[in-house]
Scaffold this active site. Structure first.
Site, short mmCIF file in Angstrom:
data_model
loop_
_atom_site.label_atom_id
_atom_site.label_comp_id
_atom_site.label_asym_id
_atom_site.label_seq_id
_atom_site.Cartn_x
_atom_site.Cartn_y
_atom_site.Cartn_z
N ASP A 37 0.74 -1.07 -0.25
CA ASP A 37 0.03 -0.10 -0.31
C ASP A 37 0.39 1.06 0.12
O ASP A 37 2.47 1.29 0.63
CB ASP A 37 -0.93 0.01 1.24
CG ASP A 37 -2.11 0.93 0.91
OD1 ASP A 37 -3.26 0.19 0.71
OD2 ASP A 37 -1.96 2.23 1.16
N ASP A 60 3.20 2.67 -4.45
CA ASP A 60 3.40 4.44 -5.14
C ASP A 60 2.76 3.00 -6.50
O ASP A 60 4.19 3.02 -7.23
CB ASP A 60 3.47 4.81 -5.17
CG ASP A 60 2.92 6.07 -6.61
OD1 ASP A 60 1.95 5.19 -6.85
OD2 ASP A 60 3.18 7.07 -6.53
N ASN A 87 -4.87 -5.32 -7.03
CA ASN A 87 -6.23 -4.64 -6.39
C ASN A 87 -6.19 -2.38 -6.40
O ASN A 87 -7.60 -2.17 -6.54
CB ASN A 87 -6.48 -5.04 -4.87
CG ASN A 87 -7.54 -5.01 -4.40
OD1 ASN A 87 -8.92 -4.74 -4.82
ND2 ASN A 87 -7.56 -4.06 -3.54
N TYR A 156 -12.79 5.64 -14.24
CA TYR A 156 -13.32 5.33 -13.80
C TYR A 156 -12.60 3.18 -14.91
O TYR A 156 -12.86 2.52 -15.13
CB TYR A 156 -13.60 5.11 -12.95
CG TYR A 156 -13.30 3.54 -12.00
CD1 TYR A 156 -12.65 3.61 -10.89
CD2 TYR A 156 -14.89 2.73 -11.86
CE1 TYR A 156 -12.62 2.41 -10.37
CE2 TYR A 156 -14.24 1.86 -11.06
CZ TYR A 156 -13.80 0.97 -10.16
OH TYR A 156 -13.45 -0.15 -9.59
N LYS A 160 -10.87 0.23 -16.58
CA LYS A 160 -11.12 -0.98 -15.12
C LYS A 160 -11.56 -2.05 -16.92
O LYS A 160 -11.26 -3.25 -17.12
CB LYS A 160 -12.49 -1.29 -14.97
CG LYS A 160 -12.15 -0.65 -13.46
CD LYS A 160 -11.55 -1.73 -12.55
CE LYS A 160 -11.51 -0.77 -11.16
NZ LYS A 160 -10.13 -1.91 -10.38
N THR A 191 -17.13 0.13 0.47
CA THR A 191 -15.60 0.33 0.80
C THR A 191 -15.39 1.51 1.62
O THR A 191 -15.97 2.94 0.54
CB THR A 191 -14.45 -0.44 0.74
OG1 THR A 191 -14.63 0.46 -1.37
CG2 THR A 191 -14.72 -1.67 -0.04
#
Length: 251
Positions: A37, A60, A87, A156, A160, A191
């Site tokens: 992360d 990163d 992810n 976005y 994807k 989330t």
């Protein structure tokens, strides 16, 4: 015995949300887990919760030097991953928009993290796996990359869709090397990535109305398919899209 005994996993965006749930489940199933992360403190806290089978990696994913160093450091420590879950992502709600209204800086930031960052993760995962005998790479996709579901989020959705294409081309290229590549497609999952939507009752209800099973997804809903794709039970699965979306893409 766990289903992932003997595996070593590298999971990006693993300090929170889906990534953390998958990392914790992988650890419970016997894998060693590198919790990757860009938030070092959050990664350290996640590792503390998972236990001594986990280690934190600050990276990163949009920075190739950092990604390459992360894989090299893991290999040097005897942690070369045979399982990689790409992810990490951003969704700039309130800034992402339909294409005619989309600011180019929002486009670039989204693509840099979601698509370029995933590409870099996959690139260096493949390089590592070519040296160490193959493995399984799992990408996190989205219904927005498959249908008009994300028509309000051009950046976005495009990022994807690119991930889904990256899965197919990489799977086809490296199947002879024992490297499998698949994408998991969760539904709208509550989330920290989507608080703008989850805190808006009307927007939340509209999305849930398009999910046949009648509820939002949770990070726990994604764990099982990720375990399956990481493990030897899925040895003949590559190049696939595995929907865990409550039936959203069936409509």
């Amino acid at each position: 015995m766990g289903r992932l005994d003997g595996k070593t996993a590298f999971i990006t965006g693993a300090a929170n949300g889906i990534g953390y749930a998958v990392a914790a489940r992988f650890g419970a199933e016997g894998a060693r887990v590198a919790v990757a992360d860009r938030d070092a403190d959050a990664a350290a806290k996640a590792v503390a919760r998972i236990g001594d089978r986990a280690r934190a990696v600050t990276v990163d994913i949009a920075d190739e030097t950092a990604v390459a160093a992360a894989f090299a450091d893991l290999a040097a420590a005897g942690w070369a991953p045979d399982t990689v879950v790409a992810n990490a992502a951003v969704q700039l709600l309130g800034q992402d928009a339909q294409v005619a209204d989309l600011d180019v800086d929002v486009w670039r930031r989204t693509i840099d993290v979601n698509l370029t960052g995933t590409f870099l993760t996959v690139k260096h995962a493949v390089r590592t796996m070519l040296k160490y005998g193959g493995g399984s790479i799992i990408l996190t996709g989205s219904p927005t990359g498959l249908s008009g579901e994300g028509n309000e989020f051009a950046a976005y959705s495009t990022s994807k869709a690119g991930i889904h294409g990256l899965t197919r081309t990489t799977a086809a290229a490296y199947a002879p090397n024992g490297i499998r590549v698949n994408t998991v497609v969760p539904t709208y999952t509550e989330t920290g990535l989507v608080t703008t939507l989850s805190d808006d009752p009307e927007a939340r209800a509209a999305i849930i109305s398009r999910i046949p099973l009648g509820r939002p997804g949770t990070p726990a809903d994604v764990e099982g398919i990720m375990v399956f794709l990481a493990g030897d039970e899925s040895a003949f699965a590559t190049g696939g899209l595995f929907a865990v979306d409550g039936g959203m893409t069936a409509l």
